[in-house]
Design a protein around this motif. Structure first.
Motif, PDB file in Angstrom:
ATOM      1  N   SER A 165      46.520  22.894  46.904  1.00 47.47           N
ATOM      2  CA  SER A 165      47.984  22.747  46.936  1.00 47.47           C
ATOM      3  C   SER A 165      48.474  21.988  48.152  1.00 47.47           C
ATOM      4  CB  SER A 165      48.637  24.132  46.910  1.00 47.47           C
ATOM      5  OG  SER A 165      48.199  24.888  48.036  1.00 47.47           O
ATOM      6  N   GLY A 166      47.560  21.453  48.952  1.00 44.21           N
ATOM      7  CA  GLY A 166      47.978  20.693  50.120  1.00 44.21           C
ATOM      8  C   GLY A 166      48.581  21.546  51.217  1.00 44.21           C
ATOM      9  N   GLY A 167      48.172  22.806  51.313  1.00 43.92           N
ATOM     10  CA  GLY A 167      48.635  23.649  52.409  1.00 43.92           C
ATOM     11  C   GLY A 167      49.539  24.789  52.006  1.00 43.92           C
ATOM     12  N   ILE A 168      49.809  24.957  50.700  1.00 42.05           N
ATOM     13  CA  ILE A 168      50.669  26.035  50.231  1.00 42.05           C
ATOM     14  C   ILE A 168      49.800  27.214  49.795  1.00 42.05           C
ATOM     15  CG2 ILE A 168      52.444  26.715  48.584  1.00 42.05           C
ATOM     16  CD1 ILE A 168      53.326  24.611  50.584  1.00 42.05           C
ATOM     17  N   THR A 169      50.185  28.431  50.206  1.00 44.42           N
ATOM     18  CA  THR A 169      49.435  29.628  49.827  1.00 44.42           C
ATOM     19  C   THR A 169      49.501  29.828  48.320  1.00 44.42           C
ATOM     20  OG1 THR A 169      49.934  30.671  51.950  1.00 44.42           O
ATOM     21  CG2 THR A 169      49.228  32.113  50.151  1.00 44.42           C
ATOM     22  N   PRO A 170      48.358  29.986  47.654  1.00 45.08           N
ATOM     23  CA  PRO A 170      48.378  30.170  46.191  1.00 45.08           C
ATOM     24  C   PRO A 170      48.963  31.515  45.804  1.00 45.08           C
ATOM     25  CG  PRO A 170      46.151  30.475  47.047  1.00 45.08           C
ATOM     26  CD  PRO A 170      46.987  29.990  48.201  1.00 45.08           C
ATOM     27  N   ASP A 171      49.669  31.549  44.683  1.00 43.29           N
ATOM     28  CA  ASP A 171      50.169  32.817  44.147  1.00 43.29           C
ATOM     29  C   ASP A 171      48.991  33.610  43.589  1.00 43.29           C
ATOM     30  OD1 ASP A 171      52.510  34.526  43.022  1.00 43.29           O
ATOM     31  OD2 ASP A 171      51.235  34.140  41.278  1.00 43.29           O
ATOM     32  N   ILE A 172      48.851  34.848  44.049  1.00 45.35           N
ATOM     33  CA  ILE A 172      47.641  35.612  43.749  1.00 45.35           C
ATOM     34  C   ILE A 172      47.495  35.890  42.259  1.00 45.35           C
ATOM     35  CG2 ILE A 172      48.733  37.858  44.160  1.00 45.35           C
ATOM     36  CD1 ILE A 172      45.139  36.847  45.148  1.00 45.35           C
ATOM     37  N   PHE A 173      48.586  36.278  41.571  1.00 46.82           N
ATOM     38  CA  PHE A 173      48.483  36.607  40.152  1.00 46.82           C
ATOM     39  C   PHE A 173      48.213  35.353  39.322  1.00 46.82           C
ATOM     40  CE2 PHE A 173      51.089  40.425  41.323  1.00 46.82           C
ATOM     41  CZ  PHE A 173      50.104  41.349  41.015  1.00 46.82           C
ATOM     42  N   THR A 174      48.931  34.276  39.617  1.00 48.27           N
ATOM     43  CA  THR A 174      48.716  33.011  38.889  1.00 48.27           C
ATOM     44  C   THR A 174      47.289  32.535  39.058  1.00 48.27           C
ATOM     45  OG1 THR A 174      51.034  32.425  39.234  1.00 48.27           O
ATOM     46  CG2 THR A 174      49.526  30.647  38.625  1.00 48.27           C
ATOM     47  N   THR A 175      46.770  32.658  40.281  1.00 47.99           N
ATOM     48  CA  THR A 175      45.418  32.171  40.564  1.00 47.99           C
ATOM     49  C   THR A 175      44.360  33.006  39.859  1.00 47.99           C
ATOM     50  OG1 THR A 175      46.229  31.465  42.736  1.00 47.99           O
ATOM     51  CG2 THR A 175      43.855  31.469  42.406  1.00 47.99           C
ATOM     52  N   PHE A 176      44.546  34.315  39.824  1.00 51.60           N
ATOM     53  CA  PHE A 176      43.589  35.162  39.113  1.00 51.60           C
ATOM     54  C   PHE A 176      43.599  34.864  37.618  1.00 51.60           C
ATOM     55  CE2 PHE A 176      43.109  38.144  42.749  1.00 51.60           C
ATOM     56  CZ  PHE A 176      41.733  38.272  42.697  1.00 51.60           C
ATOM     57  N   LYS A 177      44.792  34.595  37.080  1.00 54.68           N
ATOM     58  CA  LYS A 177      44.870  34.211  35.664  1.00 54.68           C
ATOM     59  C   LYS A 177      44.104  32.917  35.419  1.00 54.68           C
ATOM     60  CE  LYS A 177      49.341  36.331  34.571  1.00 54.68           C
ATOM     61  NZ  LYS A 177      50.756  36.044  34.226  1.00 54.68           N
ATOM     62  N   LYS A 178      44.280  31.959  36.330  1.00 58.16           N
ATOM     63  CA  LYS A 178      43.581  30.674  36.183  1.00 58.16           C
ATOM     64  C   LYS A 178      42.072  30.872  36.297  1.00 58.16           C
ATOM     65  CE  LYS A 178      43.559  25.938  37.949  1.00 58.16           C
ATOM     66  NZ  LYS A 178      44.146  24.993  38.945  1.00 58.16           N
TER      67      LYS A 178
END
Length: 873
Positions: A165-178
């Motif tokens: 994301s170029g330095g943005i903290t990933p959303d934990i729920f969205t990332t686990f879904k991915k």
């Protein structure tokens, strides 16, 4: 068993090797210190160390409180830690210290603790600890604990890291879904695997256990970033297509300082030299705050508070403070290239069709809580209010929340309940819940200072103050002297049993009369005190102002008649409820009429308020001219196209405010009013279709008389005199009964406003405050008029006041001396020449001019004359 299952799942995507586990002595407590390249590494480390150490992870509160995750965190005895990346006040710093002490106690009792020294996810793969002081503080408190330094490598570049994301903290729920989708797409067992290595160094002999923060952090950085900082590594998402994901480049900040004003530079360098305990000569723009000066995270938080106080910079994240150059540019209001937090967007249900909503109205009710319940019945499941923290709330949800909280408040023995909350859904719910519970809410002004707050507590015998931990975290005032009285809304919510919540929900479904009876509200009278406010204290110690239900409801009825509100309107409320304008107009009026309202807790955050107008579709905004002017100047005109009315009061509205509104839309009305806390507060207001004369006409049922300030005889129309007020919204007297606020005039009881003005064709024109007039050689001179003239010749980027004039009586001298306190560059001679050319008589002679950086302001935006008198007069 669960740890083995998690290991199996992790092995589907990761090839993990671990080295050094056999060296750990599990018979004594261990402080585990890993680097933090990705959101998944706590899961990996906890899982692989579980059988041996049962580590208790230290988790950011924002992560700890997430649904589902919280129950897991509680099972493994995780320790929540406040996030220091954004605003922090003295209370939050004390909370963090208490957490660090709790961690040290747990270590001394034999627990094993997993804590990330940086406290945040790595942005570039390189670990930068800066001045983070957590490790050093814990080791000071638990010196005998073992230390395990862990370097985890191979995760930077995964979807759980900041690389994609170029330095943005990933959303934990969205990332686990991915991540789950990737596993399924690869039929679970065929996913390309990422190579991850874990290297554990147990009690390294060269570890500087007794070193200072900078020494410890330099050592840890040397391990984490050796031989070179971790680079982003890409792994295919599919075993069929061997395509590697691409990573965007990070945003780099512009740290040039050539365009920074010299005054700003001097202040920044002086303050940083002070907190770093070093000399100005040792500092340069390139000096790093953490790595070179050893400024720890708590001192960084103090730096944020200082930037807020000194330069009114509010939207700064802790990680933006890297070097002195970054502080200089932030102080100067320059864009340093850091991506802002995304603006909250309300759900579609917020903009319900107007034909489904009843017209805002106040039906007959003797108490505010009764009027609120009537409004709930009228609006059913329509949206009622919202803010960025709570989201939106329907009337049914609102009633359930209020009844739940009212049941708790009713169990408190005291009659007066303090409320220390900003303009917010939580603040509004707490206010009406306190009234429904049969208590008197006492609205406390956290900007008023220790003396004023303790006076309010003593005058009302306050033992309980309802507040919120999330709010206290961002308050810049140090309120430690009140903490023993605090009851947190979060604790009330979290400690309530499901039975209690169910009872509250059931009661919310009962009839109006049954709910009122349940709380004894059916026996209350309209003359009973509904709320306790305190005057601003700008010129003296604050006075307690009890307002009855009838005072406030009468005032609201008068406002509805004067300012036409429709079912289409959405109000933006940002004034805190300790401000009478904020309580009546922004908090209680929407509650009893059905007007939709959105809240923002900080009136100083002009940019956020400007964006909120656009995203929430606000049509009406109410506040003081100082705040409103800053908001309308904070963004492009397009942000304010939804506005149709601006209601302003509490101080004189400058022409600039009217000009700004005209430039946005010629049909945008600025409705200036006049109000006093003791009067509900609104006394008069301009009507949209009438000419702009003074502060408009009095509300219905409100009478105004203008009399001679000494003889109390009636003044002719157009002649300045003392303003007297009478009507159902006028209070019955101060809490301090020794203070008499009323006069007998024309065979009636009138409130003495202390303001000067005159009536013109039924319109009220305010000329000033009687206390702010001084008699010189028999002539009444307005100190406010002097300020207005000088203010025009001083630049104020945000529209805040720059001039305060005080009078000082000198013993044996019949003529008072005039002092000017100026935030700007104006000499006494220049000021005197301006006054002369503006038509002031020669007897208006400034004895001295004092220069300050900024004038002290109250929470309402008014000048704090009481503080200035203490310092100068």
């Amino acid at each position: 068993m669960i740890s083995r299952l998690v290991k199996k799942i992790l092995s589907l995507r990761y090839s993990i090797s671990i080295d050094g586990l056999e060296n750990i002595n599990s018979q004594q407590s261990v402080l585990i210190l890993p680097n933090h390249p990705a959101e998944i590494d706590p899961v990996i480390i906890t899982t692989y160390l579980w059988d041996l150490l049962r580590p208790r992870p230290v988790v950011l509160e924002t992560m700890y409180e997430l649904p589902v995750i919280k129950s897991v965190m509680q099972r493994i005895r995780a320790i929540p830690m406040a996030d220091m990346d954004f605003e922090s006040g003295p209370y939050k710093r004390r909370r963090i210290m208490r957490t660090l002490e709790h961690i040290a106690t747990a270590l001394n009792q034999g627990d094993n603790i997993l804590m990330y020294p940086s406290g945040r996810l790595s942005v570039t793969g390189e670990e930068k600890l800066g001045g983070a002081s957590g490790v050093q503080t814990i080791l000071n408190l638990a010196p005998q604990t073992n230390v395990a330094v862990i370097k985890i490598h191979g995760l930077y570049g995964s979807i759980f890291s900041k690389a994609p994301s170029g330095g943005i903290t990933p959303d934990i729920f969205t990332t686990f879904k991915k991540a789950g989708a990737i596993l399924l797409q690869n039929l679970l067992f065929f996913s390309p695997r990422r190579t991850v290595s874990i290297e554990i160094t147990f009690n390294p002999p060269e570890f500087p256990r007794y070193g200072d923060t900078l020494t410890i952090n330099k050592y840890l950085e040397g391990i984490y970033n050796s031989p070179i900082p971790e680079k982003a590594t890409a792994v295919p998402y599919s075993f069929i297509r061997n395509t590697l994901p691409e990573f965007p480049s990070s945003t780099h900040s512009d740290n040039s300082v050539e365009d920074i004003d010299e005054q700003i530079s001097q202040k920044v360098y002086a303050y940083i030299a002070h907190i770093a305990n070093t000399s100005r000569e040792d500092l340069s723009p390139q000096t790093l705050l953490g790595e070179e000066l050893g400024i720890d995270s708590l001192s960084m938080a103090e730096l944020l508070v200082w930037l807020d106080r000194e330069f009114e910079i509010h939207d700064v994240a802790l990680h933006e403070l890297t070097s002195i150059a970054s502080v200089l540019r932030i102080a100067a209001g320059k864009n340093i290239g850091v991506k802002p937090r995304p603006q909250y967007t309300p759900p579609l249900s917020w903009r319900q069709p107007s034909d489904s909503r009843p017209h805002p109205d106040l039906e007959g009710a003797k108490t505010i809580e009764e009027a609120f319940l009537v409004a709930c019945a009228r609006h059913g499941n329509l949206v009622a209010m919202g803010d960025e923290k709570s989201g939106i709330c329907t009337w049914e949800q609102l009633k359930s929340k209020v009844i739940f909280l009212a049941r708790y408040i009713a169990s408190i023995q005291d009659q007066h309940i303090g409320i220390l909350l900003p303009a917010s859904v939580a603040g509004t719910v707490t206010s009406i819940a306190t009234m429904l519970a049969g208590k008197i809410p006492v609205f406390l002004n956290w900007t008023a200072g220790k003396q004023a707050l303790l006076h309010a507590c003593e005058a009302t015998q306050l033992k309980t103050i309802l507040t919120s931990e999330s709010f206290l975290d961002i308050v810049t005032s140090d309120l430690h002297f009140l903490e023993s009285r605090f009851v947190m809304l979060e604790d009330i919510r979290d400690n309530a049993s499901w039975r209690e919540k169910l009872k509250s929900h059931r009661l919310s479904k009962e009839s109006l009369s049954q709910i009122l009876r349940a709380f004894g509200s059916d026996k209350r009278k309209s003359s009973d005190t509904a709320a306790m406010l305190f005057t601003s204290g700008s010129e003296a110690l604050p006075k307690g102002v009890p307002l009855s239900h009838n005072n406030i409801l009468s005032n609201i009825r008068g406002i509805l008649h004067a300012v036409q509100i429709s079912e289409n309107d959405i109000l933006l409320g940002f004034l805190p409820p300790f401000h009478s304008f904020g309580l009546t107009v922004c908090c209680l009026l929407p509650l009893v009429t059905g007007l939709r309202v959105v809240y923002h807790p900080n009136p100083n955050e002009s940019r956020k308020l400007g964006r909120a107008i656009e995203s929430w579709g606000c049509s009406v905004i109410a506040g003081t001219p100082t705040f409103l002017r800053a908001i309308l100047k904070s963004g492009p005109m397009e942000q304010f196209r939804s506005l149709r009315a601006i209601v302003t009061g509490a101080e004189r509205a400058p022409n600039e405010l009217f000009e700004l509104a005209e430039s946005i839309d010629p049909n945008l009305h600025v409705l200036e009013g006049y109000g006093i806390t003791e009067c509900g507060p609104v006394v008069s207001v301009a009507r949209p279709s009438e000419p702009r004369i003074g502060v408009g006409r009095p509300l219905n049922d409100t009478s105004i008389a203008v009399v001679h300030p000494e003889k109390f005889t009636p003044c002719e129309e157009g002649t300045q005199g003392l303003i007297l007020i009478k009507g159902p919204s006028v209070f019955s007297g101060y809490l301090e009964r020794s203070i008499e606020p009323f006069l007998e005039y024309d065979n009636s009881h009138w409130y003495n406003s202390g303001d000067l003005g005159f009536l013109q064709d039924g319109y009220l024109v305010i000329t000033g405050r009687l206390k702010r007039f001084v008699k010189i050689a028999g002539e009444m001179i307005s100190l406010g008029a002097i300020e207005d003239v000088l203010q025009k010749h001083l630049y104020s980027p945000d529209g805040s006041p720059t001039v305060a004039v005080l009078s000082q009586g000198v013993e044996g001298d019949s003529r008072p001396k005039l002092l000017a306190i100026i935030a700007g560059n104006m000499s006494r001679d220049s000021a005197q020449e301006i006054l002369k050319s503006s038509g002031f008589p020669t007897l208006v002679n400034l004895s001295s001019v004092h220069h300050v950086t900024t004038l002290p302001l109250l929470g309402s935006g008014k000048i704090d004359y009481q503080s200035l008198k203490h310092d100068y007069a």
